[in-house]
Design a protein around this motif. Structure first.
Motif, short mmCIF file in Angstrom:
data_model
loop_
_atom_site.label_atom_id
_atom_site.label_comp_id
_atom_site.label_asym_id
_atom_site.label_seq_id
_atom_site.Cartn_x
_atom_site.Cartn_y
_atom_site.Cartn_z
N ILE A 14 0.83 -1.21 0.00
CA ILE A 14 0.00 0.00 0.00
C ILE A 14 0.87 1.26 0.00
O ILE A 14 0.57 2.24 -0.70
CB ILE A 14 -0.94 -0.01 1.22
CG1 ILE A 14 -1.93 -1.18 1.11
CG2 ILE A 14 -1.69 1.31 1.34
CD1 ILE A 14 -2.80 -1.37 2.35
N TRP A 15 1.94 1.22 0.76
CA TRP A 15 2.83 2.38 0.86
C TRP A 15 3.42 2.75 -0.50
O TRP A 15 3.45 3.92 -0.88
CB TRP A 15 3.95 2.05 1.85
CG TRP A 15 4.77 3.23 2.29
CD1 TRP A 15 4.49 4.56 2.08
CD2 TRP A 15 6.00 3.20 3.01
NE1 TRP A 15 5.47 5.34 2.64
CE2 TRP A 15 6.40 4.54 3.21
CE3 TRP A 15 6.78 2.17 3.52
CZ2 TRP A 15 7.57 4.86 3.90
CZ3 TRP A 15 7.94 2.49 4.21
CH2 TRP A 15 8.33 3.82 4.39
N LYS A 73 2.82 6.17 -2.84
CA LYS A 73 3.91 6.98 -3.37
C LYS A 73 3.86 7.07 -4.89
O LYS A 73 4.29 8.06 -5.49
CB LYS A 73 5.26 6.39 -2.93
CG LYS A 73 5.64 6.69 -1.49
CD LYS A 73 7.00 6.11 -1.17
CE LYS A 73 7.50 6.58 0.19
NZ LYS A 73 7.87 8.01 0.17
N ALA A 74 3.33 6.01 -5.54
CA ALA A 74 3.24 6.00 -7.00
C ALA A 74 1.95 6.64 -7.50
O ALA A 74 1.66 6.60 -8.69
CB ALA A 74 3.33 4.57 -7.51
N GLY A 122 15.70 1.06 1.22
CA GLY A 122 16.86 1.92 1.37
C GLY A 122 16.71 3.22 0.59
O GLY A 122 17.11 4.29 1.05
N GLU A 123 16.11 3.13 -0.60
CA GLU A 123 15.86 4.33 -1.40
C GLU A 123 14.86 5.25 -0.70
O GLU A 123 14.98 6.47 -0.78
CB GLU A 123 15.33 3.94 -2.78
CG GLU A 123 16.38 3.39 -3.73
CD GLU A 123 17.40 4.44 -4.12
OE1 GLU A 123 17.04 5.63 -4.19
OE2 GLU A 123 18.56 4.07 -4.35
N PHE A 124 13.89 4.67 -0.02
CA PHE A 124 12.95 5.49 0.75
C PHE A 124 13.68 6.30 1.80
O PHE A 124 13.40 7.48 2.01
CB PHE A 124 11.89 4.60 1.41
CG PHE A 124 10.84 4.07 0.47
CD1 PHE A 124 10.81 4.45 -0.86
CD2 PHE A 124 9.88 3.17 0.92
CE1 PHE A 124 9.84 3.96 -1.73
CE2 PHE A 124 8.91 2.68 0.06
CZ PHE A 124 8.89 3.07 -1.27
N LEU A 125 14.64 5.65 2.48
CA LEU A 125 15.41 6.35 3.50
C LEU A 125 16.29 7.43 2.89
O LEU A 125 16.46 8.50 3.48
CB LEU A 125 16.28 5.35 4.28
CG LEU A 125 15.57 4.41 5.25
CD1 LEU A 125 16.57 3.44 5.87
CD2 LEU A 125 14.84 5.18 6.34
N ASP A 126 16.85 7.15 1.72
CA ASP A 126 17.75 8.12 1.09
C ASP A 126 16.99 9.33 0.54
O ASP A 126 17.47 10.46 0.64
CB ASP A 126 18.53 7.45 -0.05
CG ASP A 126 19.51 6.41 0.47
OD1 ASP A 126 19.95 6.53 1.62
OD2 ASP A 126 19.84 5.48 -0.30
N ARG A 164 11.20 6.66 8.40
CA ARG A 164 12.10 5.84 9.21
C ARG A 164 11.32 4.83 10.05
O ARG A 164 11.74 3.67 10.20
CB ARG A 164 12.95 6.74 10.11
CG ARG A 164 14.02 7.52 9.34
CD ARG A 164 14.59 8.65 10.18
NE ARG A 164 15.15 8.16 11.44
CZ ARG A 164 15.55 8.97 12.43
NH1 ARG A 164 15.43 10.29 12.30
NH2 ARG A 164 16.06 8.46 13.53
N ILE A 165 10.18 5.25 10.59
CA ILE A 165 9.35 4.32 11.37
C ILE A 165 8.82 3.20 10.48
O ILE A 165 8.84 2.02 10.85
CB ILE A 165 8.20 5.07 12.06
CG1 ILE A 165 8.74 6.01 13.14
CG2 ILE A 165 7.20 4.09 12.66
CD1 ILE A 165 7.69 6.89 13.78
N GLY A 166 8.33 3.58 9.30
CA GLY A 166 7.81 2.58 8.38
C GLY A 166 8.87 1.59 7.94
O GLY A 166 8.64 0.37 7.95
#
Length: 255
Positions: free
Chosen positions: A78-79, A83-84, A179-183, A191-193
């Motif tokens: 879902i996340w 985002k898309a 990792g791309e989400f964090l970057d 970060r929580i997700g």
């Protein structure tokens, strides 16, 4: 265990963002870096603890895994769609392969599925031999494997395709996508997700390590040398071999 180590790295990056830029102290020839190797060792050590207990004693691990991991997968699904900007942009992306390249891509996908099933087929007797009747083995596998694999593949394809909409390039490894989400957006919410999804995936990988690697190797080695080995000792032998073969090099050279 290396995949579990990647999950640990994401967990640590979610808690301490600076961990993502941890200086590398390992030579290039090692095939890895300090950040990823620490994550691997942490996960490998946790696996050693889990191997100590008989399988029936850690049944709760697999029960929790069967509940938590599907929830995390759906949340991740879902996340990425949010985002898309929905499912539409994802499924309406044009194809990029034509002719023989398209055909070989199909063959590669089929062989990938077969290789995944082959592992389960080889490991199945380690568990099915304890069944009291054939139907206890037949029906659960007939129902859960096709349905489970289909749902998992569907989520993976949509999530990977969503990354093409979000970042302009497909990222088929879900851990790389996290990792791309964090970057790209290192907010508290992101970060929580990433933390909870990575934690669930680490739990999933721990269960896979125990069920598909440690117990299977334990059963085979115990049958080979029953006087000297049991499932626990054989599981530790498997863990040591898993470290010696340098799994990061295997993944780096795979295609």
């Amino acid at each position: 265990a290396w995949l579990g180590g990647e999950c640990v790295v994401l967990i640590l990056r979610s808690i301490w963002p600076s961990y993502g830029t941890l200086p590398n102290t390992l030579p290039v020839s090692s095939g890895t870096n300090t950040r990823d190797f620490i994550g691997f060792i942490i996960f490998w050590t946790l696996s050693l603890i889990a191997i100590w207990f008989p399988v029936q004693k850690i049944r709760i691990l697999f029960t929790v895994k069967s509940i938590v991991v599907p929830i995390a997968a759906v949340v991740f699904f879902i996340w990425t769609l949010v985002k898309a900007k929905g499912l539409g942009p994802v499924i309406h992306q044009p194809g990029t392969l034509k002719g023989s390249l398209h055909a070989w891509a199909w063959m590669s996908g089929i062989m990938s599925c077969i290789s995944n099933f082959a592992t389960l087929i080889v490991n199945n007797p380690d568990y099915t031999r304890f069944a009291t009747r054939p139907s206890a083995v037949f029906w659960p596998q007939l129902l859960t494997i096709p349905i489970g694999f289909s749902i998992t593949c569907f989520i993976g394809i949509i999530v990977g395709s969503s990354s093409n909409v979000i970042f302009g390039q497909p990222i088929w490894n879900p851990l790389e996508l996290l990792g791309e989400f964090l970057d790209s957006q290192p907010s508290i919410g992101t970060r929580i997700g990433v933390f909870f999804i990575s934690l669930a995936f680490a739990l999933a990988q721990l269960g896979v390590n125990i069920a598909a690697n440690s117990v299977s190797a334990g059963s085979d080695l115990t049958a080979l040398l029953p006087k000297f080995l049991n499932i626990r000792r054989s599981g530790y032998i498997c863990a040591v071999v898993g470290l010696i073969i340098c799994p990061w090099n295997l993944l780096a050279s795979s295609s």
